[in-house]
Design an enzyme around this catalytic site. Structure first.
Site, PDB file in Angstrom:
ATOM      1  N   TYR A  53      78.904  38.163  -3.639  1.00 42.87           N
ATOM      2  CA  TYR A  53      78.840  36.881  -4.355  1.00 42.87           C
ATOM      3  C   TYR A  53      79.067  35.689  -3.420  1.00 42.87           C
ATOM      4  CZ  TYR A  53      78.028  39.367  -8.627  1.00 42.87           C
ATOM      5  OH  TYR A  53      77.435  40.160  -9.581  1.00 42.87           O
ATOM      6  N   ARG A  56      75.615  35.021  -2.253  1.00 45.97           N
ATOM      7  CA  ARG A  56      74.797  34.374  -3.301  1.00 45.97           C
ATOM      8  C   ARG A  56      75.174  32.891  -3.415  1.00 45.97           C
ATOM      9  NH1 ARG A  56      73.470  38.627  -2.889  1.00 45.97           N
ATOM     10  NH2 ARG A  56      71.699  37.533  -2.012  1.00 45.97           N
ATOM     11  N   GLN A  86      71.438  33.251 -18.768  1.00 46.77           N
ATOM     12  CA  GLN A  86      72.034  34.452 -18.181  1.00 46.77           C
ATOM     13  C   GLN A  86      72.282  34.208 -16.692  1.00 46.77           C
ATOM     14  OE1 GLN A  86      69.801  38.175 -19.764  1.00 46.77           O
ATOM     15  NE2 GLN A  86      68.503  36.432 -20.191  1.00 46.77           N
ATOM     16  N   VAL A  88      73.734  32.728 -13.207  1.00 42.37           N
ATOM     17  CA  VAL A  88      75.058  32.301 -12.760  1.00 42.37           C
ATOM     18  C   VAL A  88      74.943  31.079 -11.832  1.00 42.37           C
ATOM     19  CG1 VAL A  88      76.065  34.580 -13.112  1.00 42.37           C
ATOM     20  CG2 VAL A  88      75.109  34.011 -10.864  1.00 42.37           C
ATOM     21  N   ASP A  89      73.720  30.661 -11.536  1.00 44.33           N
ATOM     22  CA  ASP A  89      73.562  29.455 -10.706  1.00 44.33           C
ATOM     23  C   ASP A  89      73.835  28.217 -11.557  1.00 44.33           C
ATOM     24  OD1 ASP A  89      71.088  28.360 -11.925  1.00 44.33           O
ATOM     25  OD2 ASP A  89      70.093  30.114 -11.077  1.00 44.33           O
ATOM     26  N   HIS A 104      76.721  34.960 -18.438  1.00 40.67           N
ATOM     27  CA  HIS A 104      77.153  35.921 -17.411  1.00 40.67           C
ATOM     28  C   HIS A 104      78.036  35.295 -16.330  1.00 40.67           C
ATOM     29  CE1 HIS A 104      73.544  38.685 -18.619  1.00 40.67           C
ATOM     30  NE2 HIS A 104      74.555  38.767 -19.447  1.00 40.67           N
ATOM     31  N   GLY A 175      61.697  33.358 -18.613  1.00 41.63           N
ATOM     32  CA  GLY A 175      61.999  34.139 -17.417  1.00 41.63           C
ATOM     33  C   GLY A 175      63.114  35.151 -17.541  1.00 41.63           C
ATOM     34  N   THR A 176      63.070  35.928 -18.603  1.00 46.00           N
ATOM     35  CA  THR A 176      64.032  37.036 -18.686  1.00 46.00           C
ATOM     36  C   THR A 176      63.306  38.276 -19.160  1.00 46.00           C
ATOM     37  OG1 THR A 176      65.957  37.933 -19.852  1.00 46.00           O
ATOM     38  CG2 THR A 176      64.835  36.091 -20.932  1.00 46.00           C
TER      39      THR A 176
HETATM   40  P1  OAD Z   1      65.041  40.058 -14.625  1.00 45.83           P
HETATM   41  O1  OAD Z   1      64.870  40.147 -13.137  1.00 45.83           O
HETATM   42  O2  OAD Z   1      65.316  41.313 -15.365  1.00 45.83           O
HETATM   43  O3  OAD Z   1      63.732  39.413 -15.261  1.00 45.83           O
HETATM   44  C1  OAD Z   1      63.127  38.277 -14.697  1.00 45.83           C
HETATM   45  C2  OAD Z   1      61.960  37.833 -15.580  1.00 45.83           C
HETATM   46  O4  OAD Z   1      61.482  36.618 -15.024  1.00 45.83           O
HETATM   47  C3  OAD Z   1      60.797  38.824 -15.635  1.00 45.83           C
HETATM   48  O5  OAD Z   1      60.373  38.976 -16.979  1.00 45.83           O
HETATM   49  C4  OAD Z   1      59.731  38.117 -14.783  1.00 45.83           C
HETATM   50  O6  OAD Z   1      58.392  38.393 -15.224  1.00 45.83           O
HETATM   51  C5  OAD Z   1      60.062  36.659 -15.014  1.00 45.83           C
HETATM   52  N1  OAD Z   1      59.596  35.723 -13.964  1.00 45.83           N
HETATM   53  C6  OAD Z   1      59.350  35.975 -12.651  1.00 45.83           C
HETATM   54  N2  OAD Z   1      58.947  34.857 -12.025  1.00 45.83           N
HETATM   55  C7  OAD Z   1      58.937  33.868 -12.953  1.00 45.83           C
HETATM   56  C8  OAD Z   1      58.629  32.470 -12.928  1.00 45.83           C
HETATM   57  N3  OAD Z   1      58.232  31.852 -11.820  1.00 45.83           N
HETATM   58  N4  OAD Z   1      58.738  31.773 -14.082  1.00 45.83           N
HETATM   59  C9  OAD Z   1      59.132  32.382 -15.242  1.00 45.83           C
HETATM   60  N5  OAD Z   1      59.448  33.686 -15.315  1.00 45.83           N
HETATM   61  C10 OAD Z   1      59.342  34.422 -14.200  1.00 45.83           C
HETATM   62  O7  OAD Z   1      66.164  38.959 -14.875  1.00 45.83           O
HETATM   63  P2  OAD Z   1      67.053  38.671 -16.192  1.00 45.83           P
HETATM   64  O8  OAD Z   1      66.320  39.056 -17.424  1.00 45.83           O
HETATM   65  O9  OAD Z   1      67.568  37.303 -16.077  1.00 45.83           O
HETATM   66  O10 OAD Z   1      73.224  40.075 -15.015  1.00 45.83           O
HETATM   67  O11 OAD Z   1      68.252  39.678 -15.973  1.00 45.83           O
HETATM   68  C11 OAD Z   1      69.310  39.691 -16.894  1.00 45.83           C
HETATM   69  C12 OAD Z   1      70.609  40.046 -16.217  1.00 45.83           C
HETATM   70  O12 OAD Z   1      70.444  41.227 -15.434  1.00 45.83           O
HETATM   71  C13 OAD Z   1      71.081  39.027 -15.211  1.00 45.83           C
HETATM   72  O13 OAD Z   1      71.785  37.962 -15.807  1.00 45.83           O
HETATM   73  C14 OAD Z   1      71.987  39.823 -14.318  1.00 45.83           C
HETATM   74  C15 OAD Z   1      71.139  41.063 -14.178  1.00 45.83           C
HETATM   75  O14 OAD Z   1      71.774  42.256 -13.927  1.00 45.83           O
HETATM   76  C16 OAD Z   1      74.354  40.297 -14.302  1.00 45.83           C
HETATM   77  O15 OAD Z   1      74.379  40.314 -13.081  1.00 45.83           O
HETATM   78  C17 OAD Z   1      75.567  40.528 -15.147  1.00 45.83           C
END
Ligand code: OAD
Length: 233
Positions: A53, A56, A86, A88-89, A104, A175-176
């Site tokens: 971290y 990061r 979600q 942390v930035d 998170h 973007g999740t």
């Molecule tokens: P993910 O890495 O699982 O998903 C990222 C999403 O962003 C995917 O659906 C991509 O298609 C999309 N993406 C990529 N580039 C993009 C862009 N330029 N614009 C928009 N979308 C784009 O990340 P999260 O769903 O955020 O938790 O992950 C959830 C949690 O898992 C995080 O908060 C973290 C991680 O483990 C902890 O560390 C506790």
């Protein structure tokens, strides 16, 4: 003013240069998630996790909000906006968003190992005091740790976030991958009459049915399109 609620994930910050987690080349390909982002991993090797971290956090100082973050913040002119993230930035805050709920945790904060969610234990780190050191203590005498909600820990902001989603007039997800619960479960709290927009360049195996719109673009271009769509309504 209509209530506009965003739920954002790593893709929101991808265009700022922060890697996502699960895309190819993502963070969890380089680091075993169990080792660096779970409470068990921290208990086994606190130094590894603290250093992960610290890295990061140093990276965060080198990046800036992208156009997408700025457009989310600009929506406050016309809507009552809450951002649930979600991430942390602090890029939503740096872009000017005033109501941000971090599910998170926050990279720029540190807390006590013994009582991580006790408000009086949470301290803000600064560019001058960026790294957490092994042996550095919180005021209760326990090791200072990153203020991050790790796998295996409760999500204290969940209830507040669910309440905000349940009162949304418009719900926008950016973007999740919606892989991580309980955050992904928040979508179920959206009122049935509220339109749901999803901004993500990839197909996602998810469809909220009636009133669901997928804007298949990155965060910045997707926000431009969302603004156009909402202005014609
Ligand atoms: P993910 O890495 O699982 O998903 C990222 C999403 O962003 C995917 O659906 C991509 O298609 C999309 N993406 C990529 N580039 C993009 C862009 N330029 N614009 C928009 N979308 C784009 O990340 P999260 O769903 O955020 O938790 O992950 C959830 C949690 O898992 C995080 O908060 C973290 C991680 O483990 C902890 O560390 C506790």
């Amino acid at each position: 003013m209509k209530r506009l609620v965003f739920l954002t994930g790593a893709g929101m910050s991808a265009e700022s240069g922060i890697s996502t987690f699960r895309d190819s080349g993502g963070l969890w390909e380089q680091y075993p998630v169990e080792a660096v982002a779970s409470i068990g991993g921290y208990e086994r090797d606190p130094e590894l996790v603290i250093n992960f971290y610290n890295e990061r956090r140093r990276q965060l100082l080198d990046v800036r909000p992208c156009r997408g973050h700025e457009l989310v913040a600009a929506m406050e002119k016309d809507f009552d906006v809450t951002v649930i993230t979600q991430n942390v930035d602090d890029l939503h805050e740096r872009a000017g968003s005033t109501k941000v709920i971090h599910l998170h945790g926050e990279l720029m904060k540190a807390t006590s190992t013994r009582d991580p969610n006790k408000p009086s234990q949470i301290v803000t780190l600064t560019p001058e005091h960026l790294d957490i050191q092994m042996g550095e203590k919180a005021t209760d005498g326990s090791q200072l740790r990153p203020y991050i909600v790790w796998f295996g820990e409760p999500v204290p902001m969940l209830e507040t976030a669910a309440e905000v989603v349940s009162r949304a007039d418009i719900f926008v997800i950016i973007g999740t991958s919606l892989n991580v619960y309980p955050a992904a479960g928040l979508t179920a709290f959206a009122p049935p009459e509220a339109p749901i927009y999803l901004i993500d360049p990839k197909d996602v195996p998810w469809n909220a049915g009636h009133g669901f719109h997928h804007i298949k673009k990155g965060a910045s271009a997707g926000m431009e399109e969302l603004i156009k769509e909402l202005s014609t309504k």
